[in-house]
Design a protein around this motif. Structure first.
Motif, PDB file in Angstrom:
ATOM      1  N   LEU A  14       0.835  -1.206   0.000  1.00 29.10           N
ATOM      2  CA  LEU A  14       0.000   0.000   0.000  1.00 29.10           C
ATOM      3  C   LEU A  14       0.869   1.254   0.000  1.00 29.10           C
ATOM      4  N   ALA A  15       1.992   1.208   0.717  1.00 24.91           N
ATOM      5  CA  ALA A  15       2.923   2.343   0.714  1.00 24.91           C
ATOM      6  C   ALA A  15       3.493   2.562  -0.682  1.00 24.91           C
ATOM      7  N   GLU A  16       3.762   1.458  -1.391  1.00 25.32           N
ATOM      8  CA  GLU A  16       4.255   1.591  -2.763  1.00 25.32           C
ATOM      9  C   GLU A  16       3.214   2.271  -3.648  1.00 25.32           C
ATOM     10  N   LEU A  17       1.947   1.940  -3.447  1.00 25.70           N
ATOM     11  CA  LEU A  17       0.885   2.598  -4.213  1.00 25.70           C
ATOM     12  C   LEU A  17       0.835   4.086  -3.885  1.00 25.70           C
ATOM     13  N   ASP A  18       1.033   4.437  -2.617  1.00 27.13           N
ATOM     14  CA  ASP A  18       1.070   5.852  -2.241  1.00 27.13           C
ATOM     15  C   ASP A  18       2.209   6.576  -2.949  1.00 27.13           C
ATOM     16  N   LEU A  19       3.362   5.913  -3.018  1.00 29.50           N
ATOM     17  CA  LEU A  19       4.513   6.513  -3.691  1.00 29.50           C
ATOM     18  C   LEU A  19       4.226   6.702  -5.183  1.00 29.50           C
ATOM     19  N   LEU A  20       3.652   5.704  -5.807  1.00 28.06           N
ATOM     20  CA  LEU A  20       3.330   5.807  -7.231  1.00 28.06           C
ATOM     21  C   LEU A  20       2.288   6.898  -7.489  1.00 28.06           C
ATOM     22  N   LEU A  21       1.321   7.017  -6.589  1.00 27.91           N
ATOM     23  CA  LEU A  21       0.324   8.087  -6.720  1.00 27.91           C
ATOM     24  C   LEU A  21       0.994   9.449  -6.620  1.00 27.91           C
ATOM     25  N   ALA A  22       1.932   9.586  -5.672  1.00 29.27           N
ATOM     26  CA  ALA A  22       2.646  10.851  -5.509  1.00 29.27           C
ATOM     27  C   ALA A  22       3.488  11.173  -6.740  1.00 29.27           C
ATOM     28  N   GLN A  23       3.970  10.140  -7.427  1.00 25.17           N
ATOM     29  CA  GLN A  23       4.765  10.327  -8.650  1.00 25.17           C
ATOM     30  C   GLN A  23       3.887  10.563  -9.874  1.00 25.17           C
ATOM     31  N   GLY A  24       2.563  10.419  -9.701  1.00 25.34           N
ATOM     32  CA  GLY A  24       1.653  10.602 -10.825  1.00 25.34           C
ATOM     33  C   GLY A  24       1.546   9.396 -11.732  1.00 25.34           C
ATOM     34  N   ASN A  25       2.046   8.249 -11.271  1.00 17.63           N
ATOM     35  CA  ASN A  25       2.010   7.025 -12.079  1.00 17.63           C
ATOM     36  C   ASN A  25       0.706   6.277 -11.800  1.00 17.63           C
ATOM     37  N   ASN A  26      -0.392   6.887 -12.192  1.00 17.25           N
ATOM     38  CA  ASN A  26      -1.716   6.375 -11.842  1.00 17.25           C
ATOM     39  C   ASN A  26      -2.034   5.042 -12.513  1.00 17.25           C
ATOM     40  N   GLU A  27      -1.604   4.886 -13.764  1.00 15.51           N
ATOM     41  CA  GLU A  27      -1.895   3.643 -14.478  1.00 15.51           C
ATOM     42  C   GLU A  27      -1.219   2.447 -13.809  1.00 15.51           C
ATOM     43  N   GLU A  28      -0.006   2.642 -13.301  1.00 12.78           N
ATOM     44  CA  GLU A  28       0.679   1.558 -12.609  1.00 12.78           C
ATOM     45  C   GLU A  28      -0.037   1.226 -11.302  1.00 12.78           C
ATOM     46  N   VAL A  29      -0.552   2.230 -10.630  1.00 14.54           N
ATOM     47  CA  VAL A  29      -1.332   1.987  -9.413  1.00 14.54           C
ATOM     48  C   VAL A  29      -2.569   1.157  -9.744  1.00 14.54           C
ATOM     49  N   ILE A  30      -3.238   1.513 -10.816  1.00 18.34           N
ATOM     50  CA  ILE A  30      -4.437   0.769 -11.215  1.00 18.34           C
ATOM     51  C   ILE A  30      -4.086  -0.685 -11.501  1.00 18.34           C
ATOM     52  N   ARG A  31      -2.998  -0.887 -12.232  1.00 16.26           N
ATOM     53  CA  ARG A  31      -2.594  -2.256 -12.571  1.00 16.26           C
ATOM     54  C   ARG A  31      -2.262  -3.063 -11.317  1.00 16.26           C
ATOM     55  N   LEU A  32      -1.451  -2.474 -10.439  1.00 15.94           N
ATOM     56  CA  LEU A  32      -1.032  -3.193  -9.233  1.00 15.94           C
ATOM     57  C   LEU A  32      -2.195  -3.405  -8.267  1.00 15.94           C
ATOM     58  N   ALA A  33      -3.043  -2.407  -8.127  1.00 13.59           N
ATOM     59  CA  ALA A  33      -4.173  -2.530  -7.203  1.00 13.59           C
ATOM     60  C   ALA A  33      -5.149  -3.606  -7.664  1.00 13.59           C
ATOM     61  N   ARG A  34      -5.426  -3.637  -8.949  1.00 13.97           N
ATOM     62  CA  ARG A  34      -6.311  -4.688  -9.483  1.00 13.97           C
ATOM     63  C   ARG A  34      -5.720  -6.073  -9.226  1.00 13.97           C
ATOM     64  N   LYS A  35      -4.421  -6.188  -9.441  1.00 13.42           N
ATOM     65  CA  LYS A  35      -3.741  -7.463  -9.221  1.00 13.42           C
ATOM     66  C   LYS A  35      -3.819  -7.877  -7.750  1.00 13.42           C
TER      67      LYS A  35
END
Length: 470
Positions: free
Chosen positions: A332-353
């Motif tokens: 979840l912390a990694e998702l927060d970091l990706l969100l802060a970096q603006g890498n929303n598509e990667e968050v979507i991919r990882l969260a769905r997985k």
């Protein structure tokens, strides 16, 4: 204010109200307690601030439900509120409302200690100590719940300072009379709480150790006694008694749940209020100066660096953390970091997985909805949060976020309806009615929508009458 309604309506001679002490039917009494408790929670939320952190909410809920399975509580429909307040307190209200100040994490050194407080509160509920006390004193349930509200709102809005002086004399009297448990009640809750700890696979010694922590805290608090000790008086004999009870169980080694310390780090960052200062504190903890597990200090450092927008360094520290092992909170912390970096598509991919592996993870669902929103996929965010609102219909934060997303998605009627649900849950009934009236005007040509909204207005009016009786 709802508290004023509670106090003034309690004085009405012709009020036809549910009595917690009515023993004519145990089932009916429990149902009345459930109803009254939910009304009480709306009043409480209208005057206090909850901690809007899904990771912490999820952790507290999971721990309480772990204890609940092994408790003596018959009605297991609980509402759990995490109050944003640095003081040491937890409480249980008739009808299955359990409240925890996030400040309690500052005092409990382990999950076993925190769980001992929660198990104790569940024991008060299961033995119906509040209702039994009213019956013995022949007190009206509504007057008592008004006193309970006044006292707990005070505890949840003061920070352990001079705010106590703002309480009126009548409210102070209500607090003293309605919140303080008898010695016999406390002994019973101690005994049952320790047994619940043992059955749940947690350390019974968590109870005496937590009491020792509380006693230590009270010695350094000056005239302001920690709120939990005002309502649950603590003595040397009581500590000794709980230790003897804990000693009745065969000694064994209990693992300390790392998740507790990770959540504690989140709360430390929250109360620090400054990302740079928090980062310095976590770096100090990494040197082993205060007994904090290194993974928790490392995790806190990652969160502090994200909050301070030092994202490259945050990635480096997160990589170090993930090499030490796998944990859902790390992901979840990694998702927060990706969100802060603006890498929303990667968050979507990882969260769905991740949701395929952890389909009931509330915090993960919130992260996915946030990523959809930031990626301007508002319809998907709307669908995600609408589904979550059905799973958690009494969670104000879900409705709040859903309202924002529906507005962005262009669903204005849905926006007003979601706002209405939020305002109802936090006891702001006038604002809820305004939102429903706006929705009704916009959907006057939609028969199905109009019918749903009109029914909700009828339900709201009935709810307001119940509150007026309180």
């Amino acid at each position: 204010m709802l508290a004023t309604l509670l106090v003034s309506a309690a004085q009405a001679q012709d009020a036809n109200l549910p009595e917690l002490s009515d023993a004519s039917s145990a089932g009916a009494t429990l149902e009345k307690e459930h109803e009254l408790g939910r009304l009480w929670l709306k009043a409480f939320r209208s005057r206090t601030q909850e901690y809007p952190d899904p990771e912490t909410q999820q952790y507290v809920e999971q721990l309480i439900y772990r204890l609940l399975v092994h408790s003596e509580l018959k009605d297991r429909r609980l509402e759990i509120a995490v109050v944003d307040n640095p003081t040491m307190n937890a409480f249980a209200v008739p009808g299955g409302v359990v409240g925890v100040h996030n400040g309690l994490f500052n005092f409990a050194e382990s999950e076993h200690q925190l769980a001992s407080v929660l198990a104790h509160e569940l024991a008060h509920l299961s033995q119906r100590h509040f209702a039994r006390g009213l019956q013995e004193r022949k007190k009206n349930s509504v007057t008592a719940m008004a006193g309970l509200l006044a006292g707990l709102v005070l505890a949840a809005t003061s920070k352990g300072d001079a705010g106590i002086a703002a309480l009126t004399a009548s409210q102070a009297l209500s607090q003293d009379q309605q919140l303080r448990y008898s010695r016999q009640n406390e002994q019973e809750a101690d005994r049952i709480g320790i047994e619940t700890l043992h059955k749940a696979g947690l350390d019974p010694n968590g109870a005496p150790r937590m009491f020792e922590r509380m006693q230590h805290a009270s010695r350094f608090s000056g005239q302001r006694v920690p709120e939990f000790l005002r309502t649950h008086p603590l003595t040397e004999k009581r500590i000794s008694d709980t230790q003897l009870r804990a000693n009745d169980y065969d000694p064994k080694e209990y693992e300390d749940n790392l998740d507790y310390h990770l959540i504690r780090a989140r709360i430390l960052l929250h109360f620090e209020g400054n990302a740079s200062r928090a980062a310095k504190r976590f770096r100090s903890q990494l040197k082993g100066t205060d007994g904090t597990p290194p993974q928790a200090a490392q995790y806190g450092l990652v969160l502090a660096l994200i909050a301070g927008e030092k994202l490259t360094e945050a990635r480096q520290e997160l990589n170090k953390l993930q090499k030490q092992g796998s944990n859902q909170l790390y992901k979840l912390a990694e998702l927060d970091l990706l969100l802060a970096q603006g890498n929303n598509e990667e968050v979507i991919r990882l969260a769905r997985k991740q949701l395929l592996l952890y389909p009931n993870n509330h915090a993960l669902k919130i992260k996915l909805a946030t990523a959809y929103t930031k990626a301007k996929k508002f319809q998907l965010a709307n669908q995600q949060l609408t589904q979550l609102s059905r799973q958690r219909p009494t969670d104000p934060q879900v409705w709040y976020q859903l309202a924002e997303v529906r507005g962005l998605a262009g669903d204005i009627v849905g926006l007003h309806r979601a706002r209405a649900e939020y305002f109802i849950l936090v006891g702001a009934f006038n604002m809820a009615r305004d939102q429903l009236n706006h929705a009704a005007k916009l959907s006057r040509h939609d028969f199905q929508q109009s019918a749903i909204i009109n029914e909700k207005l009828i339900q709201l009016a009935a709810l307001e009458k119940q509150i007026e009786k309180l």
